[in-house]
Design an enzyme around this catalytic site. Structure first.
Site, short mmCIF file in Angstrom:
data_model
loop_
_atom_site.label_atom_id
_atom_site.label_comp_id
_atom_site.label_asym_id
_atom_site.label_seq_id
_atom_site.Cartn_x
_atom_site.Cartn_y
_atom_site.Cartn_z
N GLN A 62 -16.28 3.18 -4.97
CA GLN A 62 -15.33 1.81 -4.52
C GLN A 62 -13.86 2.04 -4.39
OE1 GLN A 62 -16.98 -1.88 -6.26
NE2 GLN A 62 -18.36 -0.56 -7.34
N VAL A 81 -10.28 3.92 -3.58
CA VAL A 81 -9.65 4.27 -2.41
C VAL A 81 -8.54 5.62 -2.82
CG1 VAL A 81 -9.68 1.83 -1.36
CG2 VAL A 81 -7.75 2.64 -2.70
N ASP A 82 -8.70 5.89 -3.89
CA ASP A 82 -7.99 7.16 -4.20
C ASP A 82 -8.54 8.46 -3.93
OD1 ASP A 82 -9.54 8.26 -6.48
OD2 ASP A 82 -8.77 6.08 -7.25
N GLY A 133 -17.87 3.02 -14.60
CA GLY A 133 -16.41 2.10 -14.49
C GLY A 133 -16.58 1.10 -13.44
N THR A 134 -17.69 0.46 -13.08
CA THR A 134 -17.81 -0.68 -12.14
C THR A 134 -18.60 -1.66 -12.86
OG1 THR A 134 -18.65 -1.41 -10.16
CG2 THR A 134 -19.86 0.31 -11.21
N SER A 135 -18.03 -2.91 -12.65
CA SER A 135 -18.91 -4.33 -13.25
C SER A 135 -19.91 -4.63 -12.66
CB SER A 135 -17.99 -5.26 -13.17
OG SER A 135 -17.55 -5.64 -11.81
N ARG A 181 1.28 1.82 -3.57
CA ARG A 181 0.07 2.26 -4.04
C ARG A 181 -0.17 3.92 -4.12
NH1 ARG A 181 1.07 -1.85 -5.14
NH2 ARG A 181 1.84 -0.64 -6.84
N HIS A 187 -14.69 1.59 0.14
CA HIS A 187 -13.77 0.52 0.36
C HIS A 187 -12.59 1.24 1.27
CE1 HIS A 187 -15.52 -1.94 -2.82
NE2 HIS A 187 -16.32 -2.07 -1.50
N TYR A 214 0.88 -1.36 0.00
CA TYR A 214 0.07 -0.08 0.07
C TYR A 214 1.01 1.25 0.07
CZ TYR A 214 -4.10 -3.01 0.40
OH TYR A 214 -5.00 -3.91 0.27
#
Length: 230
Positions: free
Chosen positions: A86, A88-89, A169-171, A56, A104, A53
């Protein structure tokens, strides 16, 4: 003022250069996600998880919000916009969005490894020996696999009051986040922006699919909504 609720996933950040959560082979930057995104992985090898992390976090400092983030922020001129992400940025915040809920967790925060409610801002590396106020090891403020999603109830309450729902941008395969779409009223317009949509317009009432990238699709929709709402 009408309320727009926006659900965003990895696809919107990917266009800024942030790698998506995991590749098709189940690896994230060469690591099994069970090694770096579970409480068990942290117990087994805390240094590996912290370093993962930390990398990241460094990557985040080298990328910027893209046009999709900026277009969503611009909607606040006319609408009450709530973003439930969702991701984390902090790209939504840096683009100017003022109401962002991170389902998240957040990469730029740390929390106690014993008390999930002990959360602090943290922008540098987390190292072994970095302790919270109560004297326990700090860990990334990330919701790992197998952990509760503490802000889910708040996200649900926000979604139920949406006049317009936008999904980017999410499935819609990651639960419980994917369940939020079921909390809007039947007559609420839903816009789904994805270059390769995996849902059909018959799947939901009032669903419009915009088969485009996040940057292009959001900019186009935002211009339309600003014109209609002005």
């Amino acid at each position: 003022m009408k309320k727009i609720v926006v659900l965003t996933g990895a696809g919107i950040s990917a266009e800024s250069g942030i790698n998506t959560f995991r590749d098709a082979d189940g690896l994230w930057e060469g690591h099994d996600v069970m090694e770096v995104a579970t409480p068990e992985g942290f117990i087994k090898n805390p240094s590996l998880v912290l370093n993962f992390y930390n990398e990241r976090r460094k990557q985040l400092s080298n990328v910027n919000p893209n046009q999709a983030h900026l277009s969503l922020a611009n909607l606040e001129a006319v609408y009450n916009v709530h973003i439930i992400t969702q991701n984390v940025d902090d790209l939504h915040e840096r683009a100017g969005s003022s109401q962002v809920l991170h389902l998240h967790g957040e990469l730029l925060k740390a929390r106690s490894s014993k008390n999930p409610n002990s959360i602090i801002d943290w922008r540098t590396d987390i190292k072994i020996g970095d302790l919270c106020a109560a004297g326990t090891q700090l860990r990334p403020h990330i919701v790992w696999f197998g952990e509760e999603v503490p802000l889910l109830r708040e996200a649900t309450e926000i979604t139920t009051k949406a006049d317009i729902l936008i999904i980017i941008g999410t499935s819609m395969q990651v639960y419980p986040a994917a369940s939020l779409v079921h909390y809007v009223a039947d007559d609420t317009p839903i816009y789904f922006i994805d270059p390769k949509p995996n849902i059909r317009e018959t799947d939901f009432s009032n669903l419009t699919i915009i088969k485009n990238s996040a940057t292009k699709g959001v900019e186009m929709l935002a211009q339309q909504l600003l014109k209609n709402g002005s």
